[in-house]
Design a protein around this motif. Structure first.
Motif, PDB file in Angstrom:
ATOM      1  N   GLU A   1       6.015  10.183   0.994  1.00  9.75           N
ATOM      2  CA  GLU A   1       5.363   9.013   0.407  1.00  9.75           C
ATOM      3  C   GLU A   1       5.814   7.788   1.191  1.00  9.75           C
ATOM      4  OE1 GLU A   1       6.355   6.879  -3.520  1.00  9.75           O
ATOM      5  OE2 GLU A   1       4.627   8.162  -4.022  1.00  9.75           O
ATOM      6  N   PHE A   2       4.856   6.999   1.632  1.00  6.27           N
ATOM      7  CA  PHE A   2       5.169   5.793   2.403  1.00  6.27           C
ATOM      8  C   PHE A   2       4.614   4.579   1.681  1.00  6.27           C
ATOM      9  CE2 PHE A   2       4.128   2.638   5.751  1.00  6.27           C
ATOM     10  CZ  PHE A   2       5.423   2.400   6.187  1.00  6.27           C
ATOM     11  N   VAL A   3       5.474   3.591   1.460  1.00  2.93           N
ATOM     12  CA  VAL A   3       5.079   2.333   0.832  1.00  2.93           C
ATOM     13  C   VAL A   3       5.175   1.234   1.873  1.00  2.93           C
ATOM     14  CG1 VAL A   3       5.515   0.685  -1.012  1.00  2.93           C
ATOM     15  CG2 VAL A   3       5.938   3.116  -1.402  1.00  2.93           C
ATOM     16  N   ARG A   4       4.028   0.652   2.209  1.00  5.49           N
ATOM     17  CA  ARG A   4       4.013  -0.466   3.157  1.00  5.49           C
ATOM     18  C   ARG A   4       4.532  -1.721   2.485  1.00  5.49           C
ATOM     19  NH1 ARG A   4      -1.951  -1.134   5.048  1.00  5.49           N
ATOM     20  NH2 ARG A   4      -1.028  -2.985   6.022  1.00  5.49           N
ATOM     21  N   ARG A   5       5.493  -2.365   3.163  1.00  5.23           N
ATOM     22  CA  ARG A   5       6.032  -3.621   2.653  1.00  5.23           C
ATOM     23  C   ARG A   5       6.116  -4.610   3.808  1.00  5.23           C
ATOM     24  NH1 ARG A   5       9.707  -0.275  -0.680  1.00  5.23           N
ATOM     25  NH2 ARG A   5       8.947  -0.397  -2.811  1.00  5.23           N
ATOM     26  N   PRO A   6       5.114  -5.461   3.967  1.00  7.48           N
ATOM     27  CA  PRO A   6       5.138  -6.437   5.058  1.00  7.48           C
ATOM     28  C   PRO A   6       6.384  -7.306   4.999  1.00  7.48           C
ATOM     29  CG  PRO A   6       2.969  -6.357   4.023  1.00  7.48           C
ATOM     30  CD  PRO A   6       3.876  -5.534   3.169  1.00  7.48           C
TER      31      PRO A   6
ATOM     32  N   ASP B   1       8.777  17.579   8.208  1.00  7.99           N
ATOM     33  CA  ASP B   1       9.117  16.200   7.829  1.00  7.99           C
ATOM     34  C   ASP B   1       8.304  15.195   8.636  1.00  7.99           C
ATOM     35  OD1 ASP B   1      11.011  17.168   6.070  1.00  7.99           O
ATOM     36  OD2 ASP B   1      12.736  16.585   7.284  1.00  7.99           O
ATOM     37  N   VAL B   2       8.275  15.414   9.947  1.00  8.38           N
ATOM     38  CA  VAL B   2       7.634  14.458  10.855  1.00  8.38           C
ATOM     39  C   VAL B   2       6.136  14.383  10.588  1.00  8.38           C
ATOM     40  CG1 VAL B   2       6.954  14.194  13.279  1.00  8.38           C
ATOM     41  CG2 VAL B   2       9.361  14.513  12.686  1.00  8.38           C
ATOM     42  N   ILE B   3       5.486  15.515  10.456  1.00  7.41           N
ATOM     43  CA  ILE B   3       4.031  15.519  10.272  1.00  7.41           C
ATOM     44  C   ILE B   3       3.661  14.946   8.912  1.00  7.41           C
ATOM     45  CG2 ILE B   3       2.012  17.020  10.068  1.00  7.41           C
ATOM     46  CD1 ILE B   3       3.508  18.849  12.148  1.00  7.41           C
ATOM     47  N   ALA B   4       4.439  15.277   7.873  1.00  4.70           N
ATOM     48  CA  ALA B   4       4.179  14.691   6.556  1.00  4.70           C
ATOM     49  C   ALA B   4       4.346  13.182   6.605  1.00  4.70           C
ATOM     50  CB  ALA B   4       5.120  15.301   5.520  1.00  4.70           C
ATOM     51  N   ALA B   5       5.358  12.695   7.345  1.00  4.99           N
ATOM     52  CA  ALA B   5       5.582  11.257   7.459  1.00  4.99           C
ATOM     53  C   ALA B   5       4.411  10.567   8.147  1.00  4.99           C
ATOM     54  CB  ALA B   5       6.881  11.003   8.229  1.00  4.99           C
TER      55      ALA B   5
ATOM     56  N   SER C   1       0.835  -1.194   0.000  1.00  4.77           N
ATOM     57  CA  SER C   1       0.000   0.000   0.000  1.00  4.77           C
ATOM     58  C   SER C   1       0.865   1.236   0.000  1.00  4.77           C
ATOM     59  CB  SER C   1      -0.920   0.011   1.221  1.00  4.77           C
ATOM     60  OG  SER C   1      -1.762  -1.123   1.220  1.00  4.77           O
ATOM     61  N   ARG C   2       0.414   2.257  -0.684  1.00  8.40           N
ATOM     62  CA  ARG C   2       1.170   3.494  -0.811  1.00  8.40           C
ATOM     63  C   ARG C   2       0.318   4.651  -0.312  1.00  8.40           C
ATOM     64  NH1 ARG C   2       5.324   4.259  -4.342  1.00  8.40           N
ATOM     65  NH2 ARG C   2       4.652   2.364  -5.409  1.00  8.40           N
ATOM     66  N   GLY C   3       0.914   5.497   0.538  1.00  6.15           N
ATOM     67  CA  GLY C   3       0.206   6.660   1.043  1.00  6.15           C
ATOM     68  C   GLY C   3       1.051   7.909   0.903  1.00  6.15           C
TER      69      GLY C   3
ATOM     70  N   GLU D   1       9.053   1.740   3.152  1.00  6.83           N
ATOM     71  CA  GLU D   1       9.993   2.795   2.787  1.00  6.83           C
ATOM     72  C   GLU D   1       9.291   4.140   2.814  1.00  6.83           C
ATOM     73  OE1 GLU D   1      13.257   2.977  -0.555  1.00  6.83           O
ATOM     74  OE2 GLU D   1      11.327   3.647  -1.382  1.00  6.83           O
ATOM     75  N   LEU D   2       9.921   5.087   3.494  1.00  2.38           N
ATOM     76  CA  LEU D   2       9.442   6.457   3.563  1.00  2.38           C
ATOM     77  C   LEU D   2      10.348   7.322   2.701  1.00  2.38           C
ATOM     78  CD1 LEU D   2       7.625   8.661   4.970  1.00  2.38           C
ATOM     79  CD2 LEU D   2       9.442   8.819   6.685  1.00  2.38           C
ATOM     80  N   ARG D   3       9.766   8.067   1.782  1.00  2.00           N
ATOM     81  CA  ARG D   3      10.527   8.989   0.934  1.00  2.00           C
ATOM     82  C   ARG D   3      10.033  10.410   1.169  1.00  2.00           C
ATOM     83  NH1 ARG D   3      13.832   7.537  -3.182  1.00  2.00           N
ATOM     84  NH2 ARG D   3      14.140   5.277  -3.429  1.00  2.00           N
TER      85      ARG D   3
END
Length: 354
Positions: free
Chosen positions: A56-61, A117-121, A14-16, A98-100
């Motif tokens: 952008e955060f991509v969940r990778r179990p 940075d923190v709030i966007a993450a 999932s990507r957020g 991965e957080l970009r």
């Protein structure tokens, strides 16, 4: 689910996305009394939209958490805390990913780059889980991630914010008085290591002085009084010089007097500063041109002009600018009929540089 998803083997990736703007330093910062008479560190920031952090955060179990760029350790810590919060709310196992981060906020100038940075993450992680966390939850996670946070997770209303605790001490009103700000940098634009600054101890006289400035700021907002807002900014900046000791402070005040600025605003944890002007004052364009020339002539680089209000009026550099809130990106942060609230998105703004 609201976030982008795709299937990779048996797992769902999932990507957020998330966004947070920066600010232009503090209007007021010090120690204040809460409703029980206890001393609390607090601040009121000067919003400045147009610069910020996109995450952008991509969940990778089955993987660890990582961040790009690798030095954004506070944002990485915030992402981990946000994953824990999302799992607590939804259930299921924690996952990596991965957080970009992509940011255009200058670092170390007191503009809230780390908070951005923190709030966007946190928003990106929540979006990847299909959630929209309330501002108070984001604030709590931000403080845990970086020990103190700016109130960038709120809606831009002027608030007295307990930065080390992550909650609002007082909502001061709906909007700041209308002012035009000529921004500049001090100290050659060198970053300031806030952790190296000596710890301040405040006596009873100083606490009382900050309470008086708090009351004055409340009146300035209620009366939409640019002159009183400028007085509060200057008084707070002057007290901040006991720690920061900017060599250019007297020059800023001299330029402000010569050009009819209502006051001087300086970040309490960096080198960004601004001169405030009443937009209804006579000869505004001429006085602002004079201000820009005087600052540059004294070796104080002018960075950008912006306002605390929405406008299509042009300002002396010939460009339109104004107040507009940032995009709170990610599909979990979008909605057509969602009622206005502390985390309601608005249109992004372009802030012109001089």
């Amino acid at each position: 689910m609201t976030a982008d998803t795709r299937r990779a083997g048996a797992d769902v990736v999932s990507r957020g996305r998330g966004y947070a703007s920066c600010h232009h330093g503090e209007i007021l910062q010090g120690v204040f009394l809460d409703g029980r008479g206890r001393r609390r560190a607090g601040l009121v920031t000067l919003p400045m939209y147009g610069l910020g952090t996109t995450a952008e955060f991509v969940r990778r179990p089955g993987t660890d958490l990582s961040v790009v760029p690798a030095d954004r350790t506070k944002a990485l810590r915030a992402a981990g805390l946000a994953v824990e919060e999302c799992v607590r709310l939804l259930g299921g196992p924690a996952c990596g990913g991965e957080l970009r981060l992509t940011a255009d906020v200058p670092v170390g100038l007191g503009m809230g780059s780390s908070s951005s940075d923190v709030i966007a993450a946190v928003r990106a992680v929540a979006d990847a889980y299909g959630l929209r966390l309330p501002p108070q939850t984001i604030a709590a996670l931000a403080v845990r991630a970086e020990r103190a946070s700016d109130p960038l997770m709120l809606d831009g209303r002027p608030v007295l914010f307990a930065q080390r605790e992550g909650h609002v001490l007082e909502v001061l009103g709906e909007a700041l008085p209308p002012v035009v700000v000529v921004g500049c940098t001090l100290g050659g634009g060198r970053p300031v290591d806030t952790l190296s600054l000596p710890a301040r101890r405040y006596d009873d006289e100083e606490v009382q002085a900050f309470e008086q400035l708090r009351s004055a700021l409340r009146r300035a907002i209620a009366d939409r009084d640019p002159a009183l807002l400028g007085h509060v900014c200057t008084a707070s900046a002057k007290r901040g010089q006991r720690t920061l000791r900017h060599a250019e402070f007297d020059t800023l005040r001299h330029v402000a007097r010569r050009t009819g600025a209502t006051g001087v605003q300086i970040a309490h944890s960096g080198n960004v500063a601004g001169l405030l002007f009443d937009p209804a004052g006579s000869g505004l364009r001429r006085r602002m041109r004079h201000c820009v020339h005087a600052l540059n002539s004294n070796g104080i680089p002018v960075t950008r002009t912006f306002t605390t209000f929405t406008t299509t009026e042009e300002i002396p550099d010939g460009s339109a600018t104004g107040r507009a809130a940032e995009r709170r990106d990610g599909r979990a942060h979008r909605g057509v009929d969602r009622p206005a609230g502390p985390d309601t998105p608005r249109r992004p703004a372009h802030m012109s540089a001089l």
